[in-house]
Design an enzyme around this catalytic site. Sequence first.
Site, PDB file in Angstrom:
ATOM      1  N   ILE A 160      15.547  55.771  76.241  1.00  0.00           N
ATOM      2  CA  ILE A 160      14.142  56.536  76.482  1.00  0.00           C
ATOM      3  C   ILE A 160      13.360  55.582  77.623  1.00  0.00           C
ATOM      4  CG2 ILE A 160      13.203  55.938  74.547  1.00  0.00           C
ATOM      5  CD1 ILE A 160      11.177  58.210  74.303  1.00  0.00           C
ATOM      6  N   SER A 161      12.937  56.254  78.803  1.00  0.00           N
ATOM      7  CA  SER A 161      12.236  55.076  79.751  1.00  0.00           C
ATOM      8  C   SER A 161      11.014  54.651  78.960  1.00  0.00           C
ATOM      9  CB  SER A 161      11.995  55.983  80.837  1.00  0.00           C
ATOM     10  OG  SER A 161      13.129  56.605  81.408  1.00  0.00           O
TER      11      SER A 161
END
Length: 210
Positions: free
Chosen positions: A62-63
């Site tokens: 997940i960024s």
Amino acid sequence: MSGEYTRERRLMTDSQIRARGVRDPQVLAAMDKVPRHLFVHESLQAHAYADEPLPIGEGQTISQPYIVAYMTEALGLRGGEKVLEVGTGSGYQTAVMAEIAGEVWTVEIVEKLSLRARAVLDGLGYANIRFRVGDGSAGWPEAAPFDAVMVTAAAARIPEALEDQLAVGGRMIVPVGTDLQELFLIRKGKKGVERERRLAVRFVPLVKAS
Ligand code: SAH
């Protein structure tokens, strides 16, 4: 619960996002609202608001919150847009865009991730998201054109199939490169496309369907 971590989320928005120059009020409101901790494994929830990417399984991440906000702001969403996302992953970026846009059409190549993201997003009550499992490099031709395209895995080259699916006046944000990557902001006008280099970034590569 989505009511938890409210203070951590406010601190994230102020110190990581507003402080680094993201100004769009709708993006800031979405970052302040979406319960990021619900998009990671329970054992990582306490880290969900830290200034870093986190693993989501299947070798994917997940960024970092700032990158999610930066890329969303770059699309210039105002409300009502039809958006294509390539790389659903955890579904967190999907939720941030679904807060602002009209509809988000999101494609993920790993079925398990798509199903998990869908369960979380359905649980949060989002009714404006369409999911597909498959290779997003080809876009979603039957649903094109899109007002905005968000690509959350790195393309080796600027993906022309996705440019073709942009509406006139539309924008795409996409990480391009292999070792060294840059975010490109692509704007489609009546006379063609403009491609502008933005931040240096590091994303997992787009994978090809096997
Ligand atoms: N936006 C995501 C980040 C996902 S990481 C989030 O907020 O969690 C990139 C995602 O792109 C991964 O889930 C990966 O499986 C997916 N992906 C990689 N290649 C793809 C392709 N060709 N088509 C669709 N999804 C792809």
